[in-house]
Write an enzyme that holds these catalytic residues in place. Structure first.
Site, PDB file in Angstrom:
ATOM      1  CG  ASP A 236      -5.990   4.548  -0.865  1.00 56.69           C
ATOM      2  OD1 ASP A 236      -6.775   5.091  -0.074  1.00 56.69           O
ATOM      3  OD2 ASP A 236      -5.485   3.430  -0.689  1.00 56.69           O
TER       4      ASP A 236
ATOM      5  CG  ASP B   3      -5.573   3.503   2.686  1.00 59.42           C
ATOM      6  OD1 ASP B   3      -6.655   3.722   3.223  1.00 59.42           O
ATOM      7  OD2 ASP B   3      -5.242   2.412   2.195  1.00 59.42           O
TER       8      ASP B   3
ATOM      9  CG  ASP C 139      -3.480  -0.677  -0.084  1.00 59.01           C
ATOM     10  OD1 ASP C 139      -4.266   0.195   0.321  1.00 59.01           O
ATOM     11  OD2 ASP C 139      -3.631  -1.882   0.098  1.00 59.01           O
TER      12      ASP C 139
END
Lengths: 1126, 355
Positions: free
Chosen positions: A838, A432, A834
């Site tokens: 995700d 990410d 995080d």
């Protein structure tokens, strides 16, 4: 969702004013929609508030508030944990063997079979038990916390959490946790709001506001509770933390939403106390309904290990078949032409197991016997050893100081121990961007007001780009740049403000008033100061103000406004107050804005607005500045309806209505915030790329940003060729304008197919050169590329590129891409992220790594490993991953080696005992083989071995490829070890039998018998496998020495001790070492010969292999030794 | 509505919730892992690697140790004088050789005279062995068919469950010692004479002391032994306790492999080269059913035991092989002294993603 029913009067912190309107709307809505379902299935819960002893309530038999998170109870611990254990094929086999061992079929005593099984099962159960005991202790602590409950005698009494019942009225004080899911009756604020922190539920540390219903908010008096009786009808227990459907019948019906619900394990803050009614207790609470087991994933190595176990099972069955066939033949021959041949075996009146007349039946039974006899091929202690080792490995990961992040006080954390070795085999990292590569702490860098750009600060990306253009590729490990850069800034401004990296003398320090567009500038910063949901926190001592905001960019804006003279200092439920720099006078004045509405940020609209009335009594909709008085009333009604509709599509409705008003706005300006890259990200990515790991960044950014970020974090490097796949072409755009969906799709697919083909041909033409490629694809194209038809060619293209950037990708696409890589090429994927968006990706990937950053714990909760910073990934993979992979694969190979060595000596002996099933060794030697004499060194190997030190792991990232290519656990390697074991068994058996033949082995003429051959062979086996261990490990601490030599010593000690106990128990081992073997030089000389000969093939092979085909770690070891490395 | 007893938040967090979330702000303990060489995996260690020096030294070390041991064992083996006489066929009269089994099962006198020529001086004690072949004393059924309790303890006389089918006589009385092993006790006997002078055979101390003292009881006497229909082997003197029946004790210590020797006795005088030993043997034991050989063996011992060149040869072979390998490796390293640490190896690049 900040909107809700509010109080009439101004509380200390109240937010929304339209109480009456809202209530009106609420009542109306209670008549329809979901509330009509109340009473039906799924919505059948009845709570008699403040009346837990109500007969009806008692009849409902809701659960009590006792919470147990343990896996077992005292009663079911034994059966349940046993059941868990015997779900493994190998364990079932051993259990069956143990059961059959009580029959005459057993080649040896039942106890000696049971013992190792009991040890192994016992060890695993003990581990389970200890873990469960810890959970239990936590439970006891939670269940016995105290809370104030309104009792019969009309006062609040202290009671334990576990004694709470549905309907109880409780009082919770500031900083306490809620004991159950509560309905908020009233709070210390008159308007019945309270603030809660939910970090235990979703990790979000910002405060959330909850509102009591108007009708109850006024109940404050202890005595007035006496008359407070109401019934709540609501949904059944479920796990949705963000929704609640119910009605309160208190005279009339009032709809309840999640705004009135206080969840267990969240914490009361900034509010002195609240009163609440228990709705859900114990396991019915939302947080308990939400507890899921940590994800259970299995590593590739373990899955392969299962296959090996099956191979061994097949070998076992083959050996047993061979044994039983020969046994059958020999048994049949015991009566030849009606005459007994081996008369001394008593074949004439044998039991069915030996009866020559029923030889085939005897052979069948013998097959079972052999299945037991050769059980030593299957390492019984393998699973438990691996589990122990992995737990210890995770301790090392958790304890690593180099993965501890000082700022947030967070060490690395392995949430599962299943995947340690998988960390050493990662082929593709899917990352990410926001919060993972970047800090997710926004800095206000630039703005553009009325068409003029302000802000002279350099963004990190700009710096990185400048650097790329200016000089060659940056040197590895050059971290000084960033540090210098930021230091320089600090000197410039004199002070550093978190979230503010803006320099422009034109508008700073009040200079903006001199700008021509100062009125626009004023409006612009007012928007920044007003349009948000942040809560100011004034430090009483210094007068400084800090903000608690829902998102970091929001905070950055408020801070920017403050720095430029629009200091937001107070928020009540109905107003926002600023210290403002007055344009005319240039002095600071206080202005208070009446807050009418907050249209909260939603990702669909991608904007938020507030509607305020300024001191001049103008109604303003601040989104990006527009005033619109008309239609407001009618719109508002519509909005309220939507807000209070309490249906599943409520959010959509709210969005739609919000959309309606956010129109006809006037553009004031634009802002630029920068999310700083985390420390060490470019270096880390470069290292990982050097380790041959592909890195994919999946980001929501648009393409230009993504490419810039790619450069900034070394994902895209100088000299890399970019393949861009995009649908942003004139042809497609044209079609889009026309709006024909089918035509768009068709054109898109053909366009992407063409682009992928071009990319592939470009790749193949550049095969010879060492140019590496990067693929950049946008979200729209990705949607088509993930289509089944294109999937494979897209994957093929992507896998040939060193870096891949997917822009504008949605959470779902992230998960899909992850699955594609995982399934498509069967590569090990690691996803790192995080945020809540995700989670899908983390769960889909082979390994999910969560960054425990600012966006809460949701990612961490669904991850397998949690680290605080992206750069720790380098150490996690290159050091811990590499070591764990090595350790586990070596350990498993060695396990098979040692058991094959042992198992086959039994088989060879059988061949000399007419396959009768007599083991070569005493029962107890055999049962202790896996438990005592060979288990500890291999555990030490699994926990401590290091091929090269951490420093070298990081210095030579390519070493990591040993894991990616699975060199140490390839079939070649595994079969090599097995062959080594097979050979060792042959050498041991045939050397031993040839050495002793039939001659005497002592000066006193005594000959070797069954007992002595067993001891000699066993001694050789113990020495051989332990010395083999010493030969194959790379790292000798005192622990290894202790375990290896200790195991050998233990064998002799055991022989002495076992040999002194009564011969009834020790049978063939009675005084065997002291009296017969030890005094004979022959015994020692034969042992030496056998052990050295058995080790010789491996040693020679290793010497040749190191000379001609050294593995990468061996080269590094060698360089270290030669002093080439310092 | 006073809240003077405001309870402080309980430290440790809500245990039942999601396991390891942030600690309440009241606790200010750093979670920094504590440093120890153990947890940071920095324990002092020796890291052996196979450098040419080590490889050659290891091979040479083995050579240096093994060759002398091999030579010494070979010498020891050669010092041993051994006379082996295979007699199972020769001791059957020519006319009975067609059906040896019938002969051996007949009840007549089976005395047989053998002559042994001593070719080398044999120092006393000279051990007398009988050697059987193709005899599976390690067969599971056979090995299990004994009762250690019964042999050891008079009170456990009836503990014969393991002994079937040789546990009880036809009329149900217990057999001591029971089981197939005891039942099949070897019953050929030898007597030796030199120049018509009897050579006494000392049958004391041929068994392990621990067996005599602890496995065979002093107060356990043979009972109903070999009294059944089928006689397996030797009869036992019922007035001598088992602990003194050394032939039985030796026999009960089962052999590991199908070819084995067992100690029969010791001749306590030297035999000189040229001596002719007359052996009078009773050929009673039936090895003919399963085509087993029978041998009489007279042997001296060295410090290493009896005659077997294998150990010495094996030592010499392994030692020689190691010497050879040491030489080969020396040559390899001398001829092509490619340094292992050669940085050119580091270009090893199987990196698919490319860099």
């Amino acid at each position: 969702m900040a909107f809700g029913t509010g109080g009439r009067r101004r509380g200390k912190k109240s937010k929304v004013h339209f109480t009456k309107l809202c209530n009106f709307a609420c009542c109306r809505s209670s008549l329809n929609d979901e509330h009509s379902q109340i009473g039906q299935s799924g919505f059948s819960r009845n709570v008699h508030c403040n009346d837990p002893d109500n007969l009806e309530q008692l009849q409902l038999r809701y659960r009590d508030n006792y919470v147990s998170t343990t896996k077992y109870t005292a009663l079911n611990f034994i059966p349940k944990s046993l059941f868990e254990q015997f779900r493994r094929v190998a364990n079932i086999y051993f259990l069956v063997v143990a059961c059959v061992s009580f029959s005459p079929l057993a080649p040896f005593g039942a106890t000696s079979i049971l013992f190792p099984l009991l040890v192994v099962i016992g060890a695993t159960m003990a581990k389970e038990g200890v873990e469960d005991w810890r959970r239990r202790k936590q439970d006891i602590e939670a269940n016995n916390r105290k809370v104030q409950v309104y009792g019969r005698n009309q006062t609040f009494e202290e009671t334990r959490w576990k004694n709470l019942r549905v309907g109880d009225l409780v009082k919770v004080y500031k900083d306490e946790y809620f004991p159950a899911d509560l309905f908020l009756v009233s709070s210390s604020y008159e308007d019945g709001i309270c603030y809660v922190e939910t970090s235990n539920l979703d990790g979000e540390t910002n405060l959330k506001v909850k509102h009591a219903l108007d009708v109850t908010a006024s109940i404050h008096d202890e005595s007035s509770f006496q008359n407070f009786k109401a019934v709540i009808k609501c949904e059944d227990p479920n796990d949705d933390l963000y929704a609640f459907v119910g009605t309160l019948c208190h005279g009339r019906q009032y709809p309840l939403s999640v705004q009135q619900i206080l969840l267990r394990d969240s914490k009361l803050q900034n509010t002195d106390y609240i009163y609440g009614v228990v709705i859900f207790t114990g396991h019915d609470t939302k947080v308990m309904q939400n507890t899921t087991d940590p994800p259970s994933k299995r590593s590739k190595i373990e899955r392969k290990m299962d296959k090996i176990i099956y191979i061994l099972f097949s070998t076992l069955i083959m050996m047993s078949s061979v044994g039983s066939v020969f046994f059958g033949i020999e048994t049949k021959n015991d009566i030849h032409d009606g005459k007994l041949t081996r008369w001394y075996l008593g074949p004439g009146n044998a039991t069915v197991f030996y009866d020559p007349r029923r030889a085939s039946l005897a052979a069948f039974f013998h097959f079972l016997t052999d299945l037991m006899l050769y059980q030593y091929l299957i390492p019984i202690s393998l699973y438990v050893s691996i589990e122990v080792v992995k737990v210890l490995q995770t301790i090392f990961i958790n304890q690593d100081q180099d993965m501890y992040f000082e700022e947030t006080d967070k060490p690395a954390r392995a949430r599962t121990s299943n995947l340690n070795e998988e960390l050493g085999q990662v082929d593709t990292i899917l990352s990410d961007k926001t919060g993972t590569l970047t800090c997710n702490s926004m800095e206000f860098v630039k703005c553009s007001i009325a068409g003029i750009a302000y802000g002279r600060g350099l963004t990190e990306v700009e710096r990185a780009l400048a650097k790329k253009k200016g000089g060659g590729p940056p040197e590895v490990g050059d971290t000084s740049f960033d540090a210098e850069g930021s230091n320089a800034e600090l000197v410039d401004t004199g002070r550093s403000i978190k979230g503010f990296n803006f320099q422009d003398e034109r508008i700073m320090n009040g200079q903006w008033v001199k700008q021509t567009h100062s009125n626009v500038i004023q409006k612009f910063f007012r928007v920044l100061a007003l349009c948000h949901t942040a809560i100011p926190d004034v430090n009483q001592d210094t007068g400084e103000i800090s903000y608690e905001a829902e998102s970091p960019d929001e905070a950055a804006f408020v801070i920017a406004a403050r720095e430029l003279g629009f200091e937001f200092y107070e928020r009540t439920q109905t107003s926002i107050s600023l210290h403002e720099l007055d344009r005319e006078s240039g002095k600071s004045v206080d202005r208070s804005y009446k807050l009418l509405h907050v249209l909260e940020f939603s990702s669909a609209r991608k904007r938020m607005s507030v509607i305020v009335r300024n001191p001049e009594n103008q109604l303003l909709l601040l989104c990006k500045g527009a005033d619109s008085e008309e239609e407001f009333m009618s719109w508002e009604e519509e909005f309220l309806k939507a807000q209070t509709s309490v249906t599943a599509d409520r959010d959509a409705l709210v969005d739609a209505v919000a959309d309606k008003i956010e129109r006809d706005l006037i553009l004031l300006g634009a802002t630029a915030v920068e999310d700083k890259l985390q420390k060490g990200v470019p270096e880390c990515i470069e290292k990982l790329a050097n380790a041959g790991i592909r890195i994919w960044v999946l980001t929501g950014d648009k393409m230009e940003t993504a490419i810039n970020i790619g450069y900034a974090c070394s994902l895209l490097r100088q000299g890399m060729k970019q393949i861009v796949i995009t649908l942003d072409s004139p042809a497609v755009n044209d079609l889009e304008n026309k709006g024909n969906k089918e035509a768009i799709a068709k054109a898109s697919i053909s366009s992407i197919t063409k682009q992928i083909k071009e990319g592939l041909s470009e790749l193949s033409s550049a095969k010879e050169s060492s140019v590496s490629f990067a693929l950049i694809i946008d979200g729209k194209s990705l949607a088509f590329a993930l289509d089944e038809n294109l999937e494979n060619s897209f994957l093929e293209l992507a896998m040939k590129c060193a870096s891949v950037i997917c822009c504008r990708s949605t959470p779902k696409q992230k998960a899909l891409v992850t699955r594609l890589v995982k399934k498509g090429k069967n590569r090990t994927t690691l996803a790192i992220g995080d945020g809540a968006n995700d989670v899908g990706m983390l769960q889909e990937a082979d390994i999910g790594v969560g960054i425990s950053g600012v966006e809460g714990m949701q990612a961490v909760m669904s991850s397998d490993f949690a680290i605080a910073q992206f750069r720790f990934l380098e150490r996690l993979l290159l050091v811990h991953g590499h070591w764990c992979y090595r350790r586990i694969s070596m350990m498993i190979c060695y396990f098979f080696y040692k058991n094959i060595t042992f198992g086959f000596t039994l088989f060879w002996f059988e061949a000399y005992a007419s396959f009768s099933g007599k083991p070569a060794y005493n029962d107890w030697y055999m049962s202790l083989y896996n438990v005592f004499f060979t288990s500890l060194p291999v555990i030490a190997l699994g926990v401590f071995d290091q091929d090269v030190s951490a420093r070298f792991c990081l210095k030579y990232p390519l070493l990591y490829q040993e894991g990616v290519q699975n060199i140490l656990f390839s079939w070649q390697h595994i079969l090599g070890w097995m062959f080594n074991g097979f050979m060792c068994s042959m050498i041991i058996f045939f050397l031993a039998t040839n050495c002793i033949k039939e001659q005497s082995f002592r000066k006193d003429g005594k000959v070797v018998d069954y007992e002595i051959l067993g001891v000699l062979m066993y001694t050789s086996v113990v020495w051989t496998v332990n010395c083999q261990m010493a030969l194959s490990i790379n790292y000798f601490t005192w622990i290894q020495h202790f375990f290896i030599w200790g195991s050998i010593t233990l064998w002799y000690l055991f022989l002495v001790i076992y040999g002194t106990i009564s011969p009834i128990l020790s049978t063939t081992a009675y005084r065997v070492l002291v009296e017969t073997c030890a005094p004979s030089p022959f015994y020692w000389m034969a042992s030496l010969l056998i052990v050295v000969s058995a080790l010789l093939p491996y040693f020679s092979y290793k010497a040749i292999q190191i000379r001609f085909h050294p593995m990468f770690h061996e080269i590094i070891q060698r360089r270290r030794l030669e002093g080439l490395e310092t | 509505m006073n809240s003077n007893n405001t309870p402080s938040s309980s430290a440790g967090g809500p245990g039942s919730a999601a396991a390891d979330s942030t600690a309440p702000p009241t606790t200010r303990n750093s979670k920094r892992p504590k440093y120890s060489r153990f947890t940071q995996q920095e324990l002092p260690a020796c890291k052996p690697i196979l450098t040419p020096k080590w490889v050659i030294s290891a091979f040479m070390l083995v050579t240096v140790i093994f060759i002398p041991i091999g030579v010494a064992s070979l010498f020891a083996s050669h010092d041993v004088v051994e006379i082996i006489d295979r007699y199972e066929t020769d001791c059957i009269p020519e006319d009975s050789r067609k059906d040896k089994i019938a002969y051996i099962q007949s009840s007549g006198d089976k005395t047989c005279n053998r002559i042994l020529n001593v070719t080398k001086h044999m120092k006393h004690p000279i051990y007398v062995y009988y050697q059987l072949d193709n005899y599976y004393q390690n067969h599971r059924r056979y090995v299990k068919s004994r009762s250690d309790q019964q042999l050891r303890d008079r009170d456990s006389e009836n503990d014969t469950s393991a002994c079937k089918p040789e546990d009880k006589t036809a009329n149900g009385s217990t057999i001591v010692p029971c089981g197939l092993i005891a039942w099949s006790l070897f019953n050929d006997s030898y007597s030796f004479s030199r120049n018509n002078q009897n050579l006494s055979v000392n049958k004391h101390g041929i068994s392990w002391k621990s067996d005599r003292d602890h496995k065979f009881g002093k107060d356990v006497f043979p009972k109903n032994f070999q009294s059944g229909g089928l006689i397996g082997g030797k009869h036992l003197n019922e007035s001598i306790p088992l602990s003194e029946q050394e032939d039985l004790i030796v026999w009960m210590r089962t052999a590991a492999l199908p070819t084995f020797r067992k100690l029969y006795g010791k001749i306590e005088v030297d035999l000189v080269a040229g001596d002719v030993i007359n052996v009078t043997l009773q050929n009673n034991y039936n090895t003919y059913s399963f085509n087993g050989k029978k041998k009489l063996v007279l042997s001296t011992t060295s410090w290493l035991g009896g005659k077997n060149d294998f150990l010495g040869i094996a030592y010499l072979t392994v030692g020689g092989l190691c010497f050879f390998l040491a030489m080969v490796f020396t040559i390899i390293y001398l001829v092509k002294p490619r340094r292992l640490g050669d940085p050119s190896y580091l270009s090893w690049n199987r990196n698919p993603g490319g860099h």
